[in-house]
Write an enzyme that holds these catalytic residues in place. Structure first.
Site, PDB file in Angstrom:
ATOM      1  CG  ASP A 246      -6.742   1.778   9.265  1.00  0.00           C
ATOM      2  OD1 ASP A 246      -6.582   0.563   9.474  1.00  0.00           O
ATOM      3  OD2 ASP A 246      -7.356   2.218   8.271  1.00  0.00           O
TER       4      ASP A 246
ATOM      5  NE  ARG B 172      -4.330   1.598   2.030  1.00  0.00           N
ATOM      6  CZ  ARG B 172      -4.499   2.755   2.671  1.00  0.00           C
ATOM      7  NH1 ARG B 172      -3.575   3.203   3.495  1.00  0.00           N
ATOM      8  NH2 ARG B 172      -5.590   3.474   2.490  1.00  0.00           N
TER       9      ARG B 172
ATOM     10  CG  ASP C  57     -11.185  -2.164   5.192  1.00  0.00           C
ATOM     11  OD1 ASP C  57     -11.499  -1.569   6.243  1.00  0.00           O
ATOM     12  OD2 ASP C  57     -10.034  -2.130   4.719  1.00  0.00           O
TER      13      ASP C  57
END
Length: 710
Positions: A457, A422, A526
């Site tokens: 997160d 990511r 998610d």
């Protein structure tokens, strides 16, 4: 009956909970051995369980691989060890020598037994801790190891505890598996002979498994049968090993860390393992879940009695396109729906315009928030809502001021290929300076902007997990990272009493009893698809209570699955936990806004049942019949039934759903229709659910007990 009792004649310790007993003794070799775990016993009854120790039938068998409280590497033990050590001279193994015991009451209504041992040759001390409480059948266990010598000892494996089951005709293992956006998929399979390993090697609890398990004789159902279970309170790598032996026994051992990662113990140093809690229940898997839920609410969550707020999160509405004006517009829409907590997601800071840059530069973007976050915070508070914000303190983009200033702060191995997942790297929270840096900007952010809520997160697993320049850094990293993470969370909560925190790791990648002891709720996945969520929530709720489970209503087609289901179905799915809304409210029609406001109001009327009531799973998720979950108040004065149906199949009969745990002889009124039902009929014959016709239908039934005179 005392919670902890001892027979000096037989050496048996008996731990007593409201409905169960746990018995152990120290055998003739000095090793702590299991005796019983099940229905309540008196001490004389436990003594009846003593049987002479049989010698091994031949020279290949050794000691039984299950049956010890902490199997060690040493002697004629050949099963999976809970404790493996290596001394400075290169030798290994541990030989038990009892040195004492302690019984004390660490808190009102609880008692703790500590059994103390040392190795017969080396100066290593081991203490086994057992804690019981008068209001739960959960037994908390942990191990404390102390290096009493002047040379380093390496802990190659240091589990928290091992658990032994009684001989049963068969064994079945329940656990969850999954992946990103498909977490907590429940599996119930026969326990194979040999060793079954559940683990995470990712630095976090993981989406792919969770550190709990349940075992039964293969005949337990949701409502009937005896179930043994355990859950580990740890948020890093972990390993549980269940074992079924050729002679028909079963048990498991578990603790922090995965294979190949040890922990150096310096002279005088002490290591305490995380709690590995165990539970034996009658009444099937449902009773086991309700016991874990009650334990978590009472003894794990910082504020388990508090009700969670209805929240709105801006992510699916704005993505990274975050600015003050658009957030204020969304906040006004959210407040009109009845939202109580408004959360700004990713994109509010630094040069963050995508996931490629800016992570680590935690100051409000000047071009988007020219006066900082204060004006938005004031607007949100002025609308009667609390103000929350998304953060990812453990990560950094290489394209950031933080990385350019501190490239040494990330996990890496010099010369190795660097994996960017990511587009980000993992900051080494095992370093005290990194943890202190994170605590510093976080406490300023919360204090300077009147932040009430952090969505914390963590969006990638560890790789190249090195710590260049640190003495035994690579070995200490895995444990110290989690310990320092806990420390930052604990310090923040101490500084800001009103702060609430949600644990998130790309969805449900970090959910366990260790992180829940420091947060208020968890982002389960998610994947916000209301249909997929039914299975995710089914697995999540096997151990973790609805009070901890965030669930959002988002737009359709769903961003992950592309599925379209009605707004009512989406709300009812999210109402099974902590209700949140994540759609783009500027695109909702007036009809949708009105329906949403009505459903938010409906949830507020029943959230005390969802968040604090006893949960009963009445059917399996998404079968031919409706999926039905019931929540009952402690005094049975109210209950809520939530039901979802994929779609009617031609010829499938509409069957009533029997509702358990009601007051015998009472009558209950439907809060929506006014219809009155007798509890005997509801329990023995069932309630016929009024599900609308068509695909993806759902309903919520709120029943309130009538006074005797009505």
């Amino acid at each position: 009956m005392p919670m902890i009792s001892f027979s000096p004649d037989t050496g048996i310790w008996l731990l007593t909970t409201p409905h169960t007993s746990y018995a152990l003794r120290i055998d003739e070799t000095g090793a702590p051995c299991h005796l019983a775990w099940g229905p309540r016993l008196t001490l004389p009854e436990a003594e009846d369980l003593l049987v002479p120790v049989e010698s091994a039938g031949d020279s290949f068998e050794g000691r039984p691989p299950v049956g010890e409280e902490l199997p060690v590497d040493g002697g004629t033990r050949f099963g999976p060890p809970s404790l493996q050590v290596r001394y400075a001279d290169g030798s290994r193994a541990f030989e038990w020598e009892p040195v004492g015991h302690r019984v004390h009451e660490p808190a009102s209504g609880s008692a703790e037994l500590v059994l103390e041992f040392r190795d017969r040759l080396y100066p290593l001390r081991v203490a086994l801790h057992y804690r019981v409480r008068e209001d739960t059948d959960v037994i908390e266990r942990r191990t404390v190891l102390h290096n009493a010598g002047d040379q380093r000892v390496d802990l190659l494996r240091a589990d928290s505890a091992a658990w032994t089951l009684p001989p049963l005709p068969d064994y079945r293992l329940s656990h969850v598996t999954g992946q990103w956006s498909a977490e907590t998929q429940l599996r119930r399979d026969p326990l194979p002979y040999g060793e079954t390993v559940l683990t995470s090697r990712r630095g976090i609890t993981s989406h792919h498994a969770n550190p709990w398990l349940m075992l039964d004789a293969g005949d337990a159902t949701e409502d009937h049968g005896r179930v043994w279970s355990a859950a580990l309170a740890w948020s890093g790598t972990w390993r549980l090993t269940a074992q079924r032996t050729p002679d028909g026994r079963a048990g498991w051992t578990g603790g922090a860390g995965h294979e190949g990662v040890g922990l150096p113990l310096a002279p005088g140093e002490e290591h305490t393992t995380p709690v590995f809690a165990g539970l034996c229940t009658d009444g099937g898997f449902g009773a086991a879940s309700r016991a874990w839920h009650a334990y978590t609410l009472a003894h794990v969550l910082p504020r388990g009695r508090e009700s969670g707020a209805v929240l709105y999160n801006s992510w699916e509405a704005t993505g990274f396109d975050v600015d003050e004006a658009s957030q204020k517009t969304l906040a006004e829409r959210a407040a009109a729906l009845g939202v109580e907590l408004y959360v700004v997601d990713d994109g509010w800071f630094g040069s963050r315009r995508s996931d490629r840059a800016g992570l680590g530069d935690w100051t409000p973007a000047a071009d988007r928030f020219p006066d900082g976050l204060g004006p938005l915070s004031d607007t949100v508070h002025g609308l009667g809502m609390r103000f929350g914000i998304w953060v990812e303190p453990e990560m950094v983009n290489p394209d950031s001021d933080l990385y350019r200033e501190h490239p040494d702060w990330v996990l890496h191995i010099p010369g190795r290929t660097r994996s960017e997942l990511r587009n980000q790297l993992v900051l080494n929270f095992a370093r005290r300076d990194v943890a202190d840096w994170a605590y510093g900007w976080l406490t300023r952010l919360v204090g300077d902007h009147a932040v009430d809520f952090l969505k914390w997160d963590m969006n990638r697993a560890f790789s190249e997990a090195g710590w260049p320049g640190a003495d035994q850094g690579d070995d200490r990293l895995w444990s110290a990272y989690v310990t320092n993470l806990y420390g930052v969370l604990d310090r923040l909560r101490a500084d800001h009493d009103g702060l609430r925190i949600e644990t998130c790791s790309g969805g449900g990648g970090r959910v366990d009893l260790g992180i829940l002891a420091r947060t208020d709720q968890a982002w389960a996945s998610d994947n916000t698809d209301a249909v997929d969520r039914l299975a995710i929530q089914h697995g999540y709720g096997q151990v973790y209570p609805a009070r901890t489970m965030s669930a959002w209503v988002t737009d359709v087609p769903n961003q992950v699955t592309g599925r379209t289901v009605p707004l009512r179905f989406r709300f009812h799915s999210a109402m099974a936990g902590l209700l949140g809304i994540g759609g783009d409210l500027t695109r909702w029609s007036q009809e949708e806004l009105a329906e949403g406001a009505a459903l938010v109001a409906e949830y507020k009327e029943v959230r005390h049942l969802v968040q604090h009531g006893a949960q009963y799973r009445l059917t399996e998720p998404l079968g031919d019949r409706p999926t039905v979950v019931q929540y009952v108040a402690e005094d049975a004065a109210e209950l809520l039934v939530l039901a979802w149906q994929r779609g009617p199949r031609h010829g499938t009969p509409r069957l009533p759903v029997r509702l358990p745990a009601l007051t015998p002889g009472a009558r209950y009124r439907d809060a929506r229709t006014g219809a009155v039902h007798h509890s005997t009929v509801l329990t023995e014959y069932g309630l016929l659910l009024d599900l609308p016709r068509g695909d993806w239908s759902s309903t919520a039934v709120h029943l309130v007990r009538l006074p005797d005179s009505d």
